[in-house]
Design an enzyme around this catalytic site. Structure first.
Site, PDB file in Angstrom:
ATOM      1  N   LYS A 207     -15.813 -29.863  -0.106  1.00  0.00           N
ATOM      2  CA  LYS A 207     -16.346 -31.118   0.250  1.00  0.00           C
ATOM      3  C   LYS A 207     -16.145 -31.847  -0.839  1.00  0.00           C
ATOM      4  O   LYS A 207     -16.244 -31.439  -1.995  1.00  0.00           O
ATOM      5  CB  LYS A 207     -18.144 -31.033   0.123  1.00  0.00           C
ATOM      6  CG  LYS A 207     -18.734 -32.410   0.159  1.00  0.00           C
ATOM      7  CD  LYS A 207     -20.169 -32.429   0.259  1.00  0.00           C
ATOM      8  CE  LYS A 207     -20.859 -33.440   0.381  1.00  0.00           C
ATOM      9  NZ  LYS A 207     -22.438 -33.538   0.493  1.00  0.00           N
ATOM     10  N   ARG A 217     -25.218 -43.052   2.864  1.00  0.00           N
ATOM     11  CA  ARG A 217     -26.514 -43.689   1.623  1.00  0.00           C
ATOM     12  C   ARG A 217     -27.396 -44.559   2.161  1.00  0.00           C
ATOM     13  O   ARG A 217     -28.461 -44.448   1.928  1.00  0.00           O
ATOM     14  CB  ARG A 217     -25.764 -43.864   0.355  1.00  0.00           C
ATOM     15  CG  ARG A 217     -24.491 -43.084  -0.144  1.00  0.00           C
ATOM     16  CD  ARG A 217     -24.917 -42.322  -1.249  1.00  0.00           C
ATOM     17  NE  ARG A 217     -24.119 -41.119  -1.439  1.00  0.00           N
ATOM     18  CZ  ARG A 217     -22.867 -41.084  -2.160  1.00  0.00           C
ATOM     19  NH1 ARG A 217     -22.589 -42.231  -2.809  1.00  0.00           N
ATOM     20  NH2 ARG A 217     -22.185 -39.985  -2.227  1.00  0.00           N
ATOM     21  N   ARG A 230     -20.836 -38.168  -7.616  1.00  0.00           N
ATOM     22  CA  ARG A 230     -20.837 -36.702  -7.471  1.00  0.00           C
ATOM     23  C   ARG A 230     -19.699 -36.010  -8.064  1.00  0.00           C
ATOM     24  O   ARG A 230     -19.297 -35.063  -7.678  1.00  0.00           O
ATOM     25  CB  ARG A 230     -21.123 -36.465  -6.061  1.00  0.00           C
ATOM     26  CG  ARG A 230     -22.442 -37.167  -5.434  1.00  0.00           C
ATOM     27  CD  ARG A 230     -23.093 -36.306  -4.346  1.00  0.00           C
ATOM     28  NE  ARG A 230     -23.975 -37.316  -3.479  1.00  0.00           N
ATOM     29  CZ  ARG A 230     -25.261 -37.471  -3.779  1.00  0.00           C
ATOM     30  NH1 ARG A 230     -25.667 -37.326  -5.015  1.00  0.00           N
ATOM     31  NH2 ARG A 230     -25.864 -38.209  -2.859  1.00  0.00           N
ATOM     32  N   GLU A 246     -12.565 -22.373  -3.047  1.00  0.00           N
ATOM     33  CA  GLU A 246     -14.183 -22.730  -2.678  1.00  0.00           C
ATOM     34  C   GLU A 246     -14.446 -21.888  -1.520  1.00  0.00           C
ATOM     35  O   GLU A 246     -15.629 -21.607  -1.418  1.00  0.00           O
ATOM     36  CB  GLU A 246     -14.171 -24.194  -2.559  1.00  0.00           C
ATOM     37  CG  GLU A 246     -14.374 -25.229  -3.727  1.00  0.00           C
ATOM     38  CD  GLU A 246     -15.531 -25.100  -4.473  1.00  0.00           C
ATOM     39  OE1 GLU A 246     -16.551 -24.207  -4.025  1.00  0.00           O
ATOM     40  OE2 GLU A 246     -15.615 -25.608  -5.496  1.00  0.00           O
ATOM     41  N   LYS A 261     -14.748 -31.299   4.507  1.00  0.00           N
ATOM     42  CA  LYS A 261     -15.522 -32.741   4.669  1.00  0.00           C
ATOM     43  C   LYS A 261     -14.988 -33.801   3.416  1.00  0.00           C
ATOM     44  O   LYS A 261     -14.750 -33.113   2.289  1.00  0.00           O
ATOM     45  CB  LYS A 261     -17.057 -32.454   4.682  1.00  0.00           C
ATOM     46  CG  LYS A 261     -17.744 -33.792   4.504  1.00  0.00           C
ATOM     47  CD  LYS A 261     -19.152 -33.425   4.163  1.00  0.00           C
ATOM     48  CE  LYS A 261     -20.006 -34.761   4.079  1.00  0.00           C
ATOM     49  NZ  LYS A 261     -21.600 -34.420   3.691  1.00  0.00           N
ATOM     50  N   SER A 287     -19.773 -40.540   7.829  1.00  0.00           N
ATOM     51  CA  SER A 287     -20.067 -41.741   7.985  1.00  0.00           C
ATOM     52  C   SER A 287     -19.341 -42.868   8.070  1.00  0.00           C
ATOM     53  O   SER A 287     -19.075 -43.711   8.694  1.00  0.00           O
ATOM     54  CB  SER A 287     -21.514 -42.178   7.271  1.00  0.00           C
ATOM     55  OG  SER A 287     -20.989 -42.003   6.032  1.00  0.00           O
ATOM     56  N   TYR A 326     -20.403 -38.401  14.404  1.00  0.00           N
ATOM     57  CA  TYR A 326     -21.652 -39.360  15.107  1.00  0.00           C
ATOM     58  C   TYR A 326     -21.222 -39.844  16.389  1.00  0.00           C
ATOM     59  O   TYR A 326     -21.815 -40.614  16.939  1.00  0.00           O
ATOM     60  CB  TYR A 326     -21.562 -40.536  13.876  1.00  0.00           C
ATOM     61  CG  TYR A 326     -22.275 -40.090  12.621  1.00  0.00           C
ATOM     62  CD1 TYR A 326     -23.504 -39.515  12.557  1.00  0.00           C
ATOM     63  CD2 TYR A 326     -21.476 -39.745  11.625  1.00  0.00           C
ATOM     64  CE1 TYR A 326     -24.117 -39.048  11.340  1.00  0.00           C
ATOM     65  CE2 TYR A 326     -21.823 -39.437  10.394  1.00  0.00           C
ATOM     66  CZ  TYR A 326     -23.260 -38.967  10.298  1.00  0.00           C
ATOM     67  OH  TYR A 326     -23.392 -38.636   9.067  1.00  0.00           O
TER      68      TYR A 326
END
Ligand code: PBG
Length: 338
Positions: A207, A217, A230, A246, A261, A287, A326
């Site tokens: 990610k 958000r 982050r 990872e 992602k 998003s 989505y």
């Protein structure tokens, strides 16, 4: 007498073009297919909402009430979409330093999962986002240590409680999205210890710290305190090889599904991961990816449905077995009409 070809080199090119001539030929030779079976719909449920609230930066997406969430999930079942991933949006006043609302048995995500399970039985795979950011007052994905940074190991203990609460509420799979080291192993141990051996883990394994999470958000009403980011726990978009490390770590710790992602900016990573592991690979079209297509389509600049299908096709072509998007409902409608 047949005339000779202009040049022998023309043959292979003609062969490829011959197979593109009609829709049936193209369909027959397509290497990649997008099926409704590959799609997972991310959904948001907001505590204290009686009505679904539209999310301004994600046209067509809502902060659902529990009732409208269940109705939307039933619609997805009727469209043939096999799974959903749920994000809870708690009342702001319930947010605290450790995000305890995330594992409250009466917290919004747990209540919604229970309602979904009783309304849908096993007709849909219920996945729960296992993270703290919607539930902490500072908006980080973990608890903060004395130095103000996220304390990895203290966060793992919280995630364990979240996963067990989600399993108890009816989740089939928990989906740790916080990129803490050791999160998959910690969740596996906690789930097994609580008798939830049958609950799986879809790990957000690779990610990236992406600007494409912007509209999300808004969807979960989260902003990071002090304009933080982050980047200390999510991956640097500059790095490709580290994604393999990872993912390998998460598979070794017991991940049932690994996820990459965002999707479109990580097609190379998706391809690497597909080659490296045997577990199913998921990709999350996030998003911002959705919002960009919607915004351009609203202006009439692109054909939104065609772009969505093309993008999901490319994500599948890169190697994703499962696509979180989505566009799931819209694509399912479109695929059903073909
Ligand atoms: C963190 C989480 C995020 C998303 C899913 N889980 C936001 C982040 O990492 O900042 C983003 C999903 C999207 O943008 O659609 N719990």
């Amino acid at each position: 007498m047949a005339s000779a070809p202009a040049s022998p080199a023309a043959y292979p090119a003609r062969r490829l073009r011959r197979l593109r001539r009609t829709p049936a030929l193209r369909r027959m030779v397509a290497e990649t297919r997008v099926s409704v079976d590959d799609l997972v719909a991310p959904l948001f449920v907001r505590e204290g909402s009686a009505e679904p609230e539209p999310i301004a930066s994600m046209p067509g997406q809502y902060q659902h009430s529990v009732a409208s969430l269940v109705a939307e999930a039933k619609r997805l079942v009727s469209l043939g979409v096999p799974g959903l991933v749920l994000f809870g949006v708690p009342e702001p006043a319930t947010r605290d330093a450790v995000g305890s609302g995330a594992w409250d048995p009466d917290g919004i995500a747990q209540r919604a999962l229970g309602e979904l399970r009783s309304a849908l039985g096993d007709q849909m795979v219920l996945m729960a986002d296992t993270c703290l950011d919607e539930y902490t007052e500072h908006g980080h994905c973990g608890v903060l240590g004395a130095d103000g940074g996220v304390d990895n190991d203290a966060t793992l203990e919280c995630y364990q409680q979240v996963a067990v609460a989600q399993a108890e509420a009816g989740a089939d799979l928990v989906a740790p999205s916080g990129m803490m080291d050791g999160q998959v192993g910690a969740l596996r141990a906690a789930l097994d210890g609580a008798g939830h051996q049958q609950v799986g883990i879809m790990a957000y394994a690779a990610k990236y710290a992406s600007a494409l999470y912007g509209p999300f958000r808004d969807a979960v009403d989260v902003s990071i305190a002090g304009g933080g980011d982050r980047r200390t726990y999510q991956q640097d978009p500059a790095n490709r090889r580290e994604a393999r490390a990872e993912v390998a770590q998460d598979v070794a710790e017991g991940a049932d599904i690994v996820m990459v992602k965002p999707a479109l900016t990580s097609l190379d990573v998706i391809a690497d991961v597909r080659r490296a592991v045997d577990v199913p690979v998921a990709a999350y079209q996030v998003s911002g990816e959705y919002a960009m297509v919607k915004a351009a389509a609203e202006r009439g600049w692109v054909d939104g449905a065609a772009v969505a299908l093309e993008q999901v096709t490319a994500i599948r072509r890169a190697g994703a077995d499962i696509v979180l998007t989505y566009f799931a409902a819209e694509l399912a409608e479109h695929l059903g009409r073909r």
